[in-house]
Design a protein around this motif. Structure first.
Motif, PDB file in Angstrom:
ATOM      1  N   GLU A  31       0.969  -1.335   0.214  1.00  0.00           N
ATOM      2  CA  GLU A  31       0.028  -0.120   0.123  1.00  0.00           C
ATOM      3  C   GLU A  31       1.044   1.188  -0.188  1.00  0.00           C
ATOM      4  OE1 GLU A  31      -3.305   1.620   2.905  1.00  0.00           O
ATOM      5  OE2 GLU A  31      -2.840  -0.069   3.119  1.00  0.00           O
ATOM      6  N   LYS A  32       0.656   2.158  -0.951  1.00  0.00           N
ATOM      7  CA  LYS A  32       1.564   3.233  -0.987  1.00  0.00           C
ATOM      8  C   LYS A  32       1.262   4.266   0.288  1.00  0.00           C
ATOM      9  CE  LYS A  32      -1.722   6.348  -3.432  1.00  0.00           C
ATOM     10  NZ  LYS A  32      -1.708   7.411  -4.557  1.00  0.00           N
ATOM     11  N   VAL A  33       2.582   4.746   0.725  1.00  0.00           N
ATOM     12  CA  VAL A  33       2.264   5.587   1.815  1.00  0.00           C
ATOM     13  C   VAL A  33       1.753   6.855   1.667  1.00  0.00           C
ATOM     14  CG1 VAL A  33       3.871   6.534   3.588  1.00  0.00           C
ATOM     15  CG2 VAL A  33       4.554   4.170   2.567  1.00  0.00           C
ATOM     16  N   GLU A  34       0.787   7.437   2.399  1.00  0.00           N
ATOM     17  CA  GLU A  34       0.234   8.298   2.162  1.00  0.00           C
ATOM     18  C   GLU A  34       0.771   9.635   2.734  1.00  0.00           C
ATOM     19  OE1 GLU A  34      -4.255   7.064   2.737  1.00  0.00           O
ATOM     20  OE2 GLU A  34      -2.579   5.807   3.137  1.00  0.00           O
ATOM     21  N   TYR A  35       1.588   9.281   3.897  1.00  0.00           N
ATOM     22  CA  TYR A  35       1.941  10.539   4.694  1.00  0.00           C
ATOM     23  C   TYR A  35       3.388  10.225   4.995  1.00  0.00           C
ATOM     24  CZ  TYR A  35      -2.808  11.387   5.152  1.00  0.00           C
ATOM     25  OH  TYR A  35      -4.240  11.391   5.039  1.00  0.00           O
ATOM     26  N   THR A  36       4.175  11.276   5.369  1.00  0.00           N
ATOM     27  CA  THR A  36       5.603  11.212   5.872  1.00  0.00           C
ATOM     28  C   THR A  36       5.540  11.733   7.229  1.00  0.00           C
ATOM     29  OG1 THR A  36       6.191  13.198   4.630  1.00  0.00           O
ATOM     30  CG2 THR A  36       6.641  11.163   3.575  1.00  0.00           C
ATOM     31  N   PRO A  60       6.061  14.099  10.212  1.00  0.00           N
ATOM     32  CA  PRO A  60       6.208  15.662  10.433  1.00  0.00           C
ATOM     33  C   PRO A  60       7.857  16.069  10.995  1.00  0.00           C
ATOM     34  CG  PRO A  60       4.882  14.920  11.884  1.00  0.00           C
ATOM     35  CD  PRO A  60       5.075  13.751  11.237  1.00  0.00           C
ATOM     36  N   LYS A  61       8.255  15.059  11.505  1.00  0.00           N
ATOM     37  CA  LYS A  61       9.435  15.384  12.202  1.00  0.00           C
ATOM     38  C   LYS A  61      10.849  15.047  11.415  1.00  0.00           C
ATOM     39  CE  LYS A  61       8.449  14.957  17.384  1.00  0.00           C
ATOM     40  NZ  LYS A  61       8.745  14.611  18.565  1.00  0.00           N
ATOM     41  N   CYS A  62      10.849  13.773  11.004  1.00  0.00           N
ATOM     42  CA  CYS A  62      12.067  13.406  10.406  1.00  0.00           C
ATOM     43  C   CYS A  62      11.664  13.017   8.918  1.00  0.00           C
ATOM     44  CB  CYS A  62      12.635  12.302  10.982  1.00  0.00           C
ATOM     45  SG  CYS A  62      11.759  10.579  11.079  1.00  0.00           S
ATOM     46  N   LYS A  63      10.570  13.068   8.441  1.00  0.00           N
ATOM     47  CA  LYS A  63      10.300  13.052   7.100  1.00  0.00           C
ATOM     48  C   LYS A  63      10.177  11.626   6.720  1.00  0.00           C
ATOM     49  CE  LYS A  63       9.666  17.610   6.830  1.00  0.00           C
ATOM     50  NZ  LYS A  63       8.442  17.945   7.010  1.00  0.00           N
ATOM     51  N   LEU A  96       5.455   7.030   7.207  1.00  0.00           N
ATOM     52  CA  LEU A  96       4.693   6.573   8.188  1.00  0.00           C
ATOM     53  C   LEU A  96       4.377   5.288   8.007  1.00  0.00           C
ATOM     54  CD1 LEU A  96       2.792   9.759   9.234  1.00  0.00           C
ATOM     55  CD2 LEU A  96       4.995   8.982  10.269  1.00  0.00           C
ATOM     56  N   GLU A  97       4.280   4.422   9.358  1.00  0.00           N
ATOM     57  CA  GLU A  97       3.717   2.893   8.988  1.00  0.00           C
ATOM     58  C   GLU A  97       2.042   3.315   9.876  1.00  0.00           C
ATOM     59  OE1 GLU A  97       4.924  -0.326   8.846  1.00  0.00           O
ATOM     60  OE2 GLU A  97       6.754   0.661   7.651  1.00  0.00           O
ATOM     61  N   ARG A  98       1.306   2.627   9.043  1.00  0.00           N
ATOM     62  CA  ARG A  98       0.059   2.451   9.625  1.00  0.00           C
ATOM     63  C   ARG A  98      -0.334   1.400  10.637  1.00  0.00           C
ATOM     64  NH1 ARG A  98      -4.466   1.924   5.448  1.00  0.00           N
ATOM     65  NH2 ARG A  98      -5.683   0.221   6.528  1.00  0.00           N
ATOM     66  N   ILE A  99      -0.563   1.983  11.873  1.00  0.00           N
ATOM     67  CA  ILE A  99      -0.494   0.970  12.809  1.00  0.00           C
ATOM     68  C   ILE A  99      -2.117   0.699  13.559  1.00  0.00           C
ATOM     69  CG2 ILE A  99       1.549   1.240  13.869  1.00  0.00           C
ATOM     70  CD1 ILE A  99       0.462   3.164  15.950  1.00  0.00           C
ATOM     71  N   TYR A 125      -8.755  10.555   6.965  1.00  0.00           N
ATOM     72  CA  TYR A 125      -8.536  10.029   5.633  1.00  0.00           C
ATOM     73  C   TYR A 125      -9.991  10.120   4.969  1.00  0.00           C
ATOM     74  CZ  TYR A 125     -10.989   5.617   6.630  1.00  0.00           C
ATOM     75  OH  TYR A 125     -11.826   4.598   7.156  1.00  0.00           O
ATOM     76  N   HIS A 126      -9.818  10.648   3.597  1.00  0.00           N
ATOM     77  CA  HIS A 126     -11.168  10.737   2.890  1.00  0.00           C
ATOM     78  C   HIS A 126     -11.496   9.731   1.932  1.00  0.00           C
ATOM     79  CE1 HIS A 126     -10.772  14.742   4.360  1.00  0.00           C
ATOM     80  NE2 HIS A 126      -9.486  14.633   4.050  1.00  0.00           N
TER      81      HIS A 126
END
Ligand SMILES: [Zn+2]
Length: 61
Positions: free
Chosen positions: A10-15, A17-20, A23-26, A57-58
């Motif tokens: 699944e493509k990552v939607e977000y990075t 905000p601190k280290c860019k 993000l892993e979805r948990i 998410y939309h």
């Protein structure tokens, strides 16, 4: 010849905000599920700096 492994995850939607980092979805917490009744949210965690947060998410219908 080295075979490139295609990442069909699944493509990552977000990075982060601190280290860019990506993000892993948990799994959502109980509170998240309650909030989720009103606002669709997903919980994300950064494996780099352990930032954790939720994003709305939309669903596109
Ligand atoms: Zn991070």
């Amino acid at each position: 010849m080295a075979q490139a492994k295609p990442q069909i995850r699944e493509k990552v939607e977000y990075t982060c905000p601190k280290c860019k980092r990506d993000l892993e979805r948990i799994n959502r917490t109980t509170i998240d599920k309650i909030i989720g009744v009103i606002v669709p949210i997903r919980r994300y965690k950064c494996m780099g700096c352990f930032w954790e947060g939720v994003k709305i998410y939309h669903s596109e219908n």
